[in-house]
Every structure is written in structure tokens, then in C-alpha cells.
Scaffold this motif. Structure first.
Motif, PDB file in Angstrom:
ATOM      1  N   GLU A  60       0.829  -1.204   0.000  1.00 57.00           N
ATOM      2  CA  GLU A  60       0.000   0.000   0.000  1.00 57.00           C
ATOM      3  C   GLU A  60       0.868   1.262   0.000  1.00 57.00           C
ATOM      4  OE1 GLU A  60      -3.722   1.973   2.431  1.00 57.00           O
ATOM      5  OE2 GLU A  60      -3.174  -0.109   2.795  1.00 57.00           O
ATOM      6  N   PHE A  61       1.931   1.267   0.788  1.00 57.07           N
ATOM      7  CA  PHE A  61       2.866   2.399   0.810  1.00 57.07           C
ATOM      8  C   PHE A  61       3.441   2.635  -0.585  1.00 57.07           C
ATOM      9  CE2 PHE A  61       7.269   3.843   0.965  1.00 57.07           C
ATOM     10  CZ  PHE A  61       7.161   5.021   1.681  1.00 57.07           C
ATOM     11  N   VAL A  62       3.859   1.559  -1.237  1.00 63.47           N
ATOM     12  CA  VAL A  62       4.472   1.650  -2.563  1.00 63.47           C
ATOM     13  C   VAL A  62       3.460   2.145  -3.596  1.00 63.47           C
ATOM     14  CG1 VAL A  62       5.485   0.284  -4.436  1.00 63.47           C
ATOM     15  CG2 VAL A  62       6.230  -0.087  -2.074  1.00 63.47           C
ATOM     16  N   GLN A  63       2.284   1.524  -3.608  1.00 65.31           N
ATOM     17  CA  GLN A  63       1.293   1.859  -4.630  1.00 65.31           C
ATOM     18  C   GLN A  63       0.734   3.269  -4.449  1.00 65.31           C
ATOM     19  OE1 GLN A  63      -2.216  -0.652  -4.851  1.00 65.31           O
ATOM     20  NE2 GLN A  63      -2.240  -0.389  -7.068  1.00 65.31           N
ATOM     21  N   LYS A  64       0.346   3.614  -3.244  1.00 64.20           N
ATOM     22  CA  LYS A  64      -0.241   4.934  -3.026  1.00 64.20           C
ATOM     23  C   LYS A  64       0.797   6.053  -3.076  1.00 64.20           C
ATOM     24  CE  LYS A  64      -4.355   3.484  -0.624  1.00 64.20           C
ATOM     25  NZ  LYS A  64      -5.115   3.485   0.623  1.00 64.20           N
ATOM     26  N   GLY A  65       1.993   5.779  -2.559  1.00 61.58           N
ATOM     27  CA  GLY A  65       3.035   6.802  -2.540  1.00 61.58           C
ATOM     28  C   GLY A  65       3.833   6.883  -3.823  1.00 61.58           C
ATOM     29  N   ARG A  66       3.681   5.857  -4.680  1.00 59.16           N
ATOM     30  CA  ARG A  66       4.429   5.801  -5.942  1.00 59.16           C
ATOM     31  C   ARG A  66       5.928   5.989  -5.701  1.00 59.16           C
ATOM     32  NH1 ARG A  66       1.095   3.224  -9.148  1.00 59.16           N
ATOM     33  NH2 ARG A  66      -0.793   4.326  -9.639  1.00 59.16           N
ATOM     34  N   ARG A  67       6.434   5.236  -4.702  1.00 61.62           N
ATOM     35  CA  ARG A  67       7.863   5.279  -4.411  1.00 61.62           C
ATOM     36  C   ARG A  67       8.296   3.964  -3.776  1.00 61.62           C
ATOM     37  NH1 ARG A  67       7.415   9.724   0.362  1.00 61.62           N
ATOM     38  NH2 ARG A  67       6.443   8.353   1.855  1.00 61.62           N
ATOM     39  N   ALA A  68       9.585   3.713  -3.869  1.00 61.81           N
ATOM     40  CA  ALA A  68      10.147   2.480  -3.323  1.00 61.81           C
ATOM     41  C   ALA A  68      10.086   2.501  -1.796  1.00 61.81           C
ATOM     42  CB  ALA A  68      11.584   2.311  -3.792  1.00 61.81           C
ATOM     43  N   PHE A 121       4.735  -6.916  -0.375  1.00 59.27           N
ATOM     44  CA  PHE A 121       3.469  -7.358   0.209  1.00 59.27           C
ATOM     45  C   PHE A 121       3.053  -6.283   1.201  1.00 59.27           C
ATOM     46  CE2 PHE A 121       5.313 -11.644  -0.600  1.00 59.27           C
ATOM     47  CZ  PHE A 121       4.271 -12.178  -1.333  1.00 59.27           C
ATOM     48  N   ASP A 122       1.781  -6.255   1.572  1.00 58.32           N
ATOM     49  CA  ASP A 122       1.426  -5.418   2.703  1.00 58.32           C
ATOM     50  C   ASP A 122       1.558  -6.268   3.963  1.00 58.32           C
ATOM     51  OD1 ASP A 122      -0.836  -6.957   2.367  1.00 58.32           O
ATOM     52  OD2 ASP A 122      -2.236  -5.333   2.658  1.00 58.32           O
ATOM     53  N   GLY A 123       1.335  -5.665   5.121  1.00 57.68           N
ATOM     54  CA  GLY A 123       1.600  -6.339   6.391  1.00 57.68           C
ATOM     55  C   GLY A 123       0.918  -7.678   6.585  1.00 57.68           C
ATOM     56  N   ASP A 124      -0.324  -7.813   6.118  1.00 55.53           N
ATOM     57  CA  ASP A 124      -1.001  -9.105   6.281  1.00 55.53           C
ATOM     58  C   ASP A 124      -0.917  -9.955   5.014  1.00 55.53           C
ATOM     59  OD1 ASP A 124      -2.805  -7.662   4.762  1.00 55.53           O
ATOM     60  OD2 ASP A 124      -4.497  -7.955   6.116  1.00 55.53           O
ATOM     61  N   ALA A 125      -0.105  -9.526   4.070  1.00 56.83           N
ATOM     62  CA  ALA A 125       0.228 -10.294   2.857  1.00 56.83           C
ATOM     63  C   ALA A 125      -0.975 -10.617   1.972  1.00 56.83           C
ATOM     64  CB  ALA A 125       0.986 -11.571   3.224  1.00 56.83           C
ATOM     65  N   ASP A 126      -1.965  -9.726   1.955  1.00 55.66           N
ATOM     66  CA  ASP A 126      -3.097  -9.961   1.058  1.00 55.66           C
ATOM     67  C   ASP A 126      -3.071  -9.035  -0.155  1.00 55.66           C
ATOM     68  OD1 ASP A 126      -3.842  -7.572   2.245  1.00 55.66           O
ATOM     69  OD2 ASP A 126      -5.894  -8.192   2.677  1.00 55.66           O
ATOM     70  N   ARG A 127      -1.997  -8.290  -0.304  1.00 54.79           N
ATOM     71  CA  ARG A 127      -1.822  -7.402  -1.451  1.00 54.79           C
ATOM     72  C   ARG A 127      -0.372  -7.478  -1.893  1.00 54.79           C
ATOM     73  NH1 ARG A 127      -3.820  -1.558  -0.384  1.00 54.79           N
ATOM     74  NH2 ARG A 127      -5.546  -2.877   0.196  1.00 54.79           N
ATOM     75  N   ILE A 128      -0.149  -7.393  -3.205  1.00 51.63           N
ATOM     76  CA  ILE A 128       1.206  -7.479  -3.736  1.00 51.63           C
ATOM     77  C   ILE A 128       1.366  -6.504  -4.900  1.00 51.63           C
ATOM     78  CG2 ILE A 128       0.613  -9.339  -5.342  1.00 51.63           C
ATOM     79  CD1 ILE A 128       3.417 -10.506  -4.863  1.00 51.63           C
ATOM     80  N   VAL A 129       2.526  -5.894  -4.985  1.00 50.95           N
ATOM     81  CA  VAL A 129       2.898  -5.102  -6.153  1.00 50.95           C
ATOM     82  C   VAL A 129       4.338  -5.460  -6.502  1.00 50.95           C
ATOM     83  CG1 VAL A 129       1.327  -3.161  -5.751  1.00 50.95           C
ATOM     84  CG2 VAL A 129       3.631  -3.085  -4.807  1.00 50.95           C
ATOM     85  N   PHE A 130       4.687  -5.262  -7.763  1.00 50.64           N
ATOM     86  CA  PHE A 130       6.034  -5.500  -8.250  1.00 50.64           C
ATOM     87  C   PHE A 130       6.607  -4.164  -8.695  1.00 50.64           C
ATOM     88  CE2 PHE A 130       3.617  -9.340  -8.762  1.00 50.64           C
ATOM     89  CZ  PHE A 130       4.490 -10.339  -8.371  1.00 50.64           C
ATOM     90  N   ALA A 179      -1.025  -7.922 -15.089  1.00 52.20           N
ATOM     91  CA  ALA A 179      -1.832  -8.787 -15.957  1.00 52.20           C
ATOM     92  C   ALA A 179      -1.189  -8.925 -17.339  1.00 52.20           C
ATOM     93  CB  ALA A 179      -3.251  -8.226 -16.087  1.00 52.20           C
ATOM     94  N   ALA A 180      -0.650  -7.827 -17.858  1.00 53.96           N
ATOM     95  CA  ALA A 180       0.012  -7.881 -19.165  1.00 53.96           C
ATOM     96  C   ALA A 180       1.273  -8.751 -19.110  1.00 53.96           C
ATOM     97  CB  ALA A 180       0.368  -6.467 -19.635  1.00 53.96           C
ATOM     98  N   LEU A 181       2.051  -8.629 -18.044  1.00 46.38           N
ATOM     99  CA  LEU A 181       3.238  -9.468 -17.888  1.00 46.38           C
ATOM    100  C   LEU A 181       2.870 -10.936 -17.790  1.00 46.38           C
ATOM    101  CD1 LEU A 181       5.370  -7.374 -15.367  1.00 46.38           C
ATOM    102  CD2 LEU A 181       5.894  -7.803 -17.763  1.00 46.38           C
ATOM    103  N   LEU A 182       1.847 -11.231 -17.024  1.00 49.00           N
ATOM    104  CA  LEU A 182       1.395 -12.610 -16.883  1.00 49.00           C
ATOM    105  C   LEU A 182       0.909 -13.155 -18.215  1.00 49.00           C
ATOM    106  CD1 LEU A 182       0.818 -15.048 -15.104  1.00 49.00           C
ATOM    107  CD2 LEU A 182      -1.402 -14.038 -14.566  1.00 49.00           C
ATOM    108  N   LEU A 208       4.941  -1.702 -11.089  1.00 46.48           N
ATOM    109  CA  LEU A 208       4.154  -2.602 -11.935  1.00 46.48           C
ATOM    110  C   LEU A 208       2.970  -3.080 -11.106  1.00 46.48           C
ATOM    111  CD1 LEU A 208       7.162  -4.693 -13.251  1.00 46.48           C
ATOM    112  CD2 LEU A 208       6.066  -2.767 -14.381  1.00 46.48           C
ATOM    113  N   ASP A 209       1.805  -2.548 -11.371  1.00 41.97           N
ATOM    114  CA  ASP A 209       0.630  -2.987 -10.626  1.00 41.97           C
ATOM    115  C   ASP A 209      -0.537  -3.196 -11.577  1.00 41.97           C
ATOM    116  OD1 ASP A 209       0.003  -0.377 -11.263  1.00 41.97           O
ATOM    117  OD2 ASP A 209      -0.625   0.203  -9.271  1.00 41.97           O
ATOM    118  N   GLY A 210      -1.593  -3.789 -11.083  1.00 42.26           N
ATOM    119  CA  GLY A 210      -2.827  -3.958 -11.831  1.00 42.26           C
ATOM    120  C   GLY A 210      -2.665  -4.425 -13.262  1.00 42.26           C
ATOM    121  N   ASP A 211      -2.967  -3.551 -14.218  1.00 42.96           N
ATOM    122  CA  ASP A 211      -2.927  -3.892 -15.637  1.00 42.96           C
ATOM    123  C   ASP A 211      -1.541  -4.326 -16.096  1.00 42.96           C
ATOM    124  OD1 ASP A 211      -5.595  -3.263 -15.809  1.00 42.96           O
ATOM    125  OD2 ASP A 211      -5.261  -1.247 -16.611  1.00 42.96           O
TER     126      ASP A 211
END
Length: 150
Positions: free
Chosen positions: A71-79, A106-115, A133-136, A127-130
Motif C-alpha cells: 500500500e505504501f508503494v502503490q499509493k506513494g508511488r515510491r520504493a 506485500f502489505d503487512g497481512d500479505a493480502d496485497r502485492i505489487v512489483f 496482468a500484461a506481464l502474466l 508494476l501494478d494492476g494492468d
């Protein structure tokens, strides 16, 4: 559950074209994901023929989701802490190879992931969402083609 996932991954990798997989650095946000990843880390490294390092482990409850996690990574758009440019460079990786690293949060309870990844010292890419999916889809397409399946 982990056993089933690891067996499936092992079968997939065994039938694939054996890509060279660069190191994987996993931000576990100080949460339960670190505990669970540690349980399968050795087998995952063997299957993927690469290192899988845990960053932001669950050893201090005060660090849970503190400047780290999906969540920190995705919302803040930073490493996150531990995977910022200077953190990754301090792992003694050659500057020119930074773009080859696989960074995962991962987020703290490991139910969300971003690359995410570093293209160079100033170009961080989420690399999130779309994009995931495109990479996969690209990966599955290549594996189907390699297997002669249309």
C-alpha cells in the motif's frame, strides 16, 4: 496450500525454457508475509535457481507497514524502505544490473502485492494492476508457444 503452489511452480519451471531469473527482493512490510516466506524460501530459491531475500522482516512490530509494504508503494508511488535505490546499491549489486532485479512488496497481512524495479538510479517503475496482468499474459503466451499450443 504452500506445498500445492510450490509443486505447481516446480512443474511450470521444469517445463519452461528455463529463463535466467535475477535475484528477487521481497519487502514483507514487517508482517506475517515474512514469517510465511521464510518457511518456503529455500525451496523457492531452488525452484527458481535464484536468490529470494526478505526485506523488512517481522522482527519488530513497530516496523509493520512503516514506510514499506504494497500500500505504501502503490499509493506513494515510491520504493519502500529497504528497496530504495541506495538500499539496493548497498547490497553490492553493480549499478548496471539494478534493472534486472525483481522487487516485490506485500502489505503487512500479505493480502496485497505489487512489483517494482529500478531502471537506473533515478527511474523507479511500479508494476501494478494492468501491468501485472500484461506481464502474466505475455509469460503464458510464451510458454504456450514453447509447448506448441495455440
Amino acid at each position: 496450500f504452500y506445498q500445492m503452489l510450490l509443486e505447481g511452480l516446480d512443474e511450470l519451471v521444469a517445463t519452461s525454457s528455463k529463463p535466467v531469473i535475477p535475484p528477487v527482493l521481497v519487502d514483507c512490510a514487517g508482517g506475517v508475509g515474512a514469517v510465511q516466506l521464510a518457511k518456503i524460501q529455500a525451496r523457492l530459491q531452488r525452484i527458481l535457481s535464484t536468490t529470494v531475500d526478505i526485506v523488512n522482516p517481522a522482527d519488530d512490530p513497530a516496523t509493520l507497514n512503516s514506510n514499506c509494504g504494497a500500500e505504501f508503494v502503490q499509493k506513494g508511488r515510491r520504493a519502500p524502505n529497504g528497496l530504495r535505490h541506495q538500499d539496493v546499491v548497498s547490497r553490492r549489486l553493480p549499478e548496471e544490473n539494478l534493472h534486472e532485479l525483481h522487487l516485490v512488496s506485500f502489505d503487512g497481512d500479505a493480502d496485497r502485492i505489487v512489483f517494482h524495479t529500478w531502471r537506473d538510479d533515478s527511474d523507479w517503475q511500479l508494476l501494478d494492476g494492468d501491468k501485472i496482468a500484461a506481464l502474466l499474459g505475455t509469460f503464458v503466451g510464451k510458454e504456450l508457444a514453447a509447448a506448441g499450443i495455440r
